[in-house]
Design an enzyme around this catalytic site. Structure first.
Site, mmCIF file in Angstrom:
data_model
loop_
_atom_site.group_PDB
_atom_site.id
_atom_site.type_symbol
_atom_site.label_atom_id
_atom_site.label_comp_id
_atom_site.label_asym_id
_atom_site.label_seq_id
_atom_site.Cartn_x
_atom_site.Cartn_y
_atom_site.Cartn_z
ATOM 1 N N GLY A 136 1.508 -1.030 1.212
ATOM 2 C CA GLY A 136 0.756 -1.184 2.448
ATOM 3 C C GLY A 136 -0.055 -2.447 2.432
ATOM 4 N N SER A 137 -1.068 -2.515 3.297
ATOM 5 C CA SER A 137 -1.836 -3.737 3.455
ATOM 6 C C SER A 137 -2.695 -4.046 2.243
ATOM 7 C CB SER A 137 -2.718 -3.633 4.701
ATOM 8 O OG SER A 137 -3.605 -2.544 4.587
ATOM 9 N N GLY A 153 -2.227 -1.942 -1.022
ATOM 10 C CA GLY A 153 -1.832 -1.272 -2.251
ATOM 11 C C GLY A 153 -0.420 -0.748 -2.215
ATOM 12 N N VAL A 154 -0.055 -0.016 -3.306
ATOM 13 C CA VAL A 154 1.279 0.531 -3.487
ATOM 14 C C VAL A 154 1.281 1.992 -3.063
ATOM 15 C CG1 VAL A 154 3.105 0.981 -5.168
ATOM 16 C CG2 VAL A 154 1.692 -1.077 -5.382
ATOM 17 N N VAL A 155 2.406 2.438 -2.490
ATOM 18 C CA VAL A 155 2.533 3.814 -2.014
ATOM 19 C C VAL A 155 3.485 4.578 -2.928
ATOM 20 C CG1 VAL A 155 3.132 5.294 -0.063
ATOM 21 C CG2 VAL A 155 2.157 3.028 0.357
ATOM 22 N N ILE A 214 7.433 4.268 -3.481
ATOM 23 C CA ILE A 214 8.260 4.285 -2.272
ATOM 24 C C ILE A 214 7.938 3.157 -1.296
ATOM 25 C CG2 ILE A 214 8.746 6.755 -2.355
ATOM 26 C CD1 ILE A 214 6.488 7.199 -0.365
ATOM 27 N N GLY A 215 6.932 2.353 -1.589
ATOM 28 C CA GLY A 215 6.615 1.265 -0.678
ATOM 29 C C GLY A 215 5.269 0.657 -0.965
ATOM 30 N N ASP A 244 -1.552 -4.951 12.833
ATOM 31 C CA ASP A 244 -0.445 -5.206 11.908
ATOM 32 C C ASP A 244 0.774 -4.373 12.294
ATOM 33 O OD1 ASP A 244 0.745 -6.533 9.821
ATOM 34 O OD2 ASP A 244 0.023 -5.161 8.281
ATOM 35 N N LYS A 298 -1.383 6.298 -1.364
ATOM 36 C CA LYS A 298 -1.540 4.845 -1.418
ATOM 37 C C LYS A 298 -2.678 4.520 -2.384
ATOM 38 C CE LYS A 298 -1.364 2.477 2.399
ATOM 39 N NZ LYS A 298 -1.765 1.872 3.697
#
Length: 819
Positions: free
Chosen positions: A510-511, A513-515, A507-508, A636, A529
């Protein structure tokens, strides 16, 4: 200031040293009037009194309005530095410290916030002063000394552009100035009294001139006061005096006041005896400014403002607690960045908030002891009782000056040495680009720099990781990974929850890794995450640092506008974090994803919802800055890190780059963040502060207003990338906000227009180049709360809104008549 203010709140410390500063401030040779440049201004019709506050990082404007005998503090936007201000019939205008912007406020509105109108912006033609009359605003160009004027009423003729003036002042529908080449008086405007005054001054050479309602007074080259024009109330009947007896003049509609050079006392004449100053005996003034039927003065002993005359605001009587307006200490003169020809006033660096100086007058008016660069304390907001022995107070003050000045000098040397050492240590700048769809992948390579011979990112990450682990141990009292309220999961449990981390559940990002969306065995929906697996040591250190950062921060942060941490997993090289699931995803996707661009049913196609989301997110950041212990800098802030839950409540996420406030020494070689959102001051100086988050949030506000990405491609030239700041801020400054608003939402409704404009001004100040010019998050929250109230239609509608004088996105009523 009021809760809705964008202005930071600073108290002005009290000190006996102020006595020494105050005793020579009255020697400043300045003349102020109904419409001349000053650091104090009044609006005659509304009796609103404004001043440029002293001792603050930003030279902001504070205003007071009388209401049933009680003064109320007004909120003045924007929160930027001003050099001088001037008032007329109902408007107060200010020239910013950059000298290229004039903003005006209509004080007739019943609202507690004064919404600014920009009437001038030209970076290539800075100004040096301004003068507001009853229906006109005039200013002098800095280089040519030519006049520019704007009007609100009938035709208003101005001198040709090649006519140079040393100073100008405005009255009732006319203005006058002193010519540079001859020191003669030249007047212009639609009021015929101006021509009469110019003729009557034809034989005099003037060193200063001020204009009232229908008369003008000035000090000629010999030092004598000369008045010309209408004398219907005795305003021309100058008391017998000697040359150079008066150092400052101020004119109303039918009265004149002056400050005596010797002791700073004030004398007034005209006005049919309504301007008695008997109660002012023993008070020394540094400057005067007049409305049509009252005059206000700045007391030199404490930089407070008092007013007198038949039309004065009901601020109490002399000696009573209500004498002062309850305003902060006001600057006794403009703070300038240029070199002062005759030195600076003692204490001016502190009065100016360590940004600029107040210049000392040249010649015989130079203060006792000469100019100095020694910093001194600034005045308190209350008036101290008068001393019985001024000479004793002066001696003590001067002694204190010597002591404090010496200490300040030593501190300055240490500070300079530290800055040089710090700069030597900061040898390299790098940008860490957290995952941002499209933008950062396309331009991150152009911003990378070589690390040969310099501290590596791995070293920075290692140091930061060590700091975070230390903080976790201090918080928990043990080195165990068990944090305050976070569950520990096995890798197998989280793999099962995400169907082995399938792409369908992604679904997305982050700074670090993958979520993935997941569903735990107990039925809870979560977001997981997962740090990217990589055999290189540098990647592992970055992943480890981000993991430790989020775990350390989120395990102790609990706020409804922060994404909650549920748990974590550490299994060999695997690092996973488990969060609350935000059903409606990231704000970035709703604003910029192709699937949502043309979706008319999107809840975000509403100004009310967009302002609510902005307010929610601002409250989350404000919690980090002002309520977390110790305070936290996110580092961020961007639209992809603002997530929306089932009820469209916004929450701030992704703390992988976060720092404890004051942790700059741990990363001297790294400027972290996402391109388009990074604070330019942070990138240039490698010093991160809470104002860096304010900048990033300002970019998010611009995204909400325009629907554009932080960096987007030029429609006419797809090969060119444009910053949303460069795209939006000029339009906001020019009053052309409607041109850049997101067309998917449509024009704001009548009750939304003022709210949207307030958000735009807030965003504009959040993205100021220098942190000192940006509001705090607490101030941003206050402004967005007000915008939300306005948008919901809960705020009273006043008559001024109907004629466009307050809150309208369309152009203001003051129109440009000279270019």
């Amino acid at each position: 200031m009021s809760p809705g203010s964008l202005a930071p709140r600073y108290s002005l410390p009290s000190s006996a040293i102020l006595t020494a500063i105050a005793l020579f401030l009255h020697l400043m040779s300045r003349t102020y009037a109904l419409g001349s440049s000053s650091t104090v201004a009044v609006a005659s019709e509304t009796a609103v009194v404004c001043g440029i506050a002293a001792g603050r990082p930003t030279q902001e404007i504070a205003c007071r309005r009388p209401s049933s005998g009680i003064t109320s503090l007004l909120t003045v936007l924007p929160n930027i530095s001003f050099s001088v201000i001037s008032g007329g019939r109902s408007a107060v205008c200010g020239l910013t410290s950059s000298a290229n912007i004039i903003l005006c406020w209509d004080t007739r509105s019943a609202n507690s916030t004064l919404i600014p109108r920009r009437i001038y912006y030209n970076s290539s033609q800075p100004l040096r002063s301004l003068a507001v009359g009853d229906d006109q605003v005039c200013a002098l160009l800095n280089e040519s000394r030519g006049v520019k004027c704007w009007r609100t009423g009938h035709s208003f003729q101005v001198p040709p552009g090649d006519v140079a003036f040393s100073s100008i002042s405005s009255g009732f529908s006319f203005s006058c100035g002193i010519l540079v080449d001859s020191s003669k008086v030249r007047c212009w405007g639609s009021n015929s009294i101006g021509s009469t005054i110019q003729y009557l001054f034809r034989n005099q050479s003037m060193s200063s001139l001020v204009v009232g309602g229908s008369h003008a007074c000035g000090i000629d080259v010999t030092g004598l006061v000369v008045c010309r024009g209408s004398n219907e109330s005795g305003q021309l009947d100058v008391p017998a005096h000697s040359a150079k007896e008066f150092s400052s003049l101020s004119l109303g509609a039918n009265h004149t006041c002056a400050i005596r050079h010797l002791n700073g006392s004030v004398v007034c004449w005209g006005g049919r005896g309504g301007y008695s100053v008997s109660q002012m005996r023993g008070i020394s003034f540094g400057l005067l400014v007049s409305g049509s039927n009252f005059t206000c003065g700045l007391i030199t002993s404490n930089f407070s403002v008092v007013c007198w005359g038949p039309g004065r605001p009901s601020f109490g009587s002399i000696g009573a607690p209500g004498l002062q307006l309850g305003m902060p200490g006001i600057l006794p003169g403009p703070c300038v960045q240029s070199v002062c020809e005759c030195g600076i006033y003692l204490g001016s660096q502190i009065l100016c908030g360590v940004s600029g100086n107040i210049c000392a007058p040249c010649g015989p008016l130079q203060p006792p002891g000469g100019p100095s660069n020694s910093p001194q304390p600034v005045p308190s907001e209350s008036v101290p009782p008068p001393t019985s022995s001024p000479s004793r107070a002066l001696s003590k003050g001067l002694l204190a000056f010597v002591v404090v000045g010496s200490v300040g000098f030593l501190v300055g040397i240490v500070a300079v040495g530290f800055c040089i050492w710090q700069r030597a240590c900061s040898r390299q700048k790098k940008i860490h680009n957290s995952v941002q769809p499209t933008i950062t992948r396309e331009i991150s390579s152009a911003l990378r720099t070589s690390s040969n011979g310099h501290p590596s990112r791995q070293l920075s990450a290692t140091r930061r990781l060590s700091s975070i682990k230390t903080m976790r141990r201090q918080r928990s009292g043990t080195s165990s990974k068990q944090t305050e309220k976070a569950e520990e999961f096995t890798f197998e449990t989280l793999a099962a929850a995400t169907e082995d981390f399938s792409l369908e559940n992604k679904i997305g990002a982050g700074s670090y890794g993958v979520v993935y969306k997941g569903k735990l065995q107990d039925g809870r929906e979560v977001a997981i995450k997962r740090g990217e697996s990589c055999p290189t040591s540098r990647k592992f250190q970055e992943k480890e640092s981000a993991f430790e950062s989020e775990l350390a921060f989120l395990s102790r942060l609990h706020h409804k506008h922060l994404v909650g941490l549920i748990g974590y997993c550490e299994d060999d090289d695997e690092r996973l974090l488990v969060y609350e699931y935000m059903k409606n995803g990231a704000l970035h996707d709703h604003l910029h994803s192709r699937d949502n661009v043309d979706k008319p049913s999107s809840p975000l196609n509403s100004w009310k919802i967009r302002i609510k989301i902005a307010l929610d997110a601002s409250r989350g950041i404000d919690y980090l800055h002002n309520y977390a212990v110790p305070p936290i800098i996110h580092r961020d802030i961007k639209s992809s890190n603002i997530l929306l839950d089932t009820s469209w409540t916004a929450r701030v996420s992704d703390f992988g780059l976060s720092l404890l406030d004051g942790e700059n020494d741990l990363h001297p070689s790294t400027a972290a963040g996402t391109v388009g959102y990074i604070d330019p001051e942070y990138y240039g100086l490698n010093v991160v502060t809470a104002k860096s988050d304010v900048y990033g949030f300002g970019v998010v506000l611009l995204e909400l207003l325009t629907g554009k990405r932080a960096i987007f491609r030029n429609a006419s030239d797809p090969g060119m990338l444009i910053s949303i700041v460069d795209y939006a801020v000029p339009a906001i400054m020019s009053g052309d906000l409607g041109r850049i608003l997101d067309t998917r939402v449509g024009p704001p409704a009548p009750n939304e227009a003022e709210a949207v404009e307030l958000v735009a001004y807030t965003a504009m100040h959040c993205v100021s180049l220098e942190g000192k010019d940006r509001p705090t998050m607490a101030d941003v929250v206050a402004s967005l709360e007000r915008a939300s109230v306005l948008c919901n239609g809960d705020y009273g509608h006043d008559e001024d809104q109907d004629n466009g004088s307050h809150g309208s996105i369309s152009a203001g009523s003051i129109q440009l008549i000279s270019d």
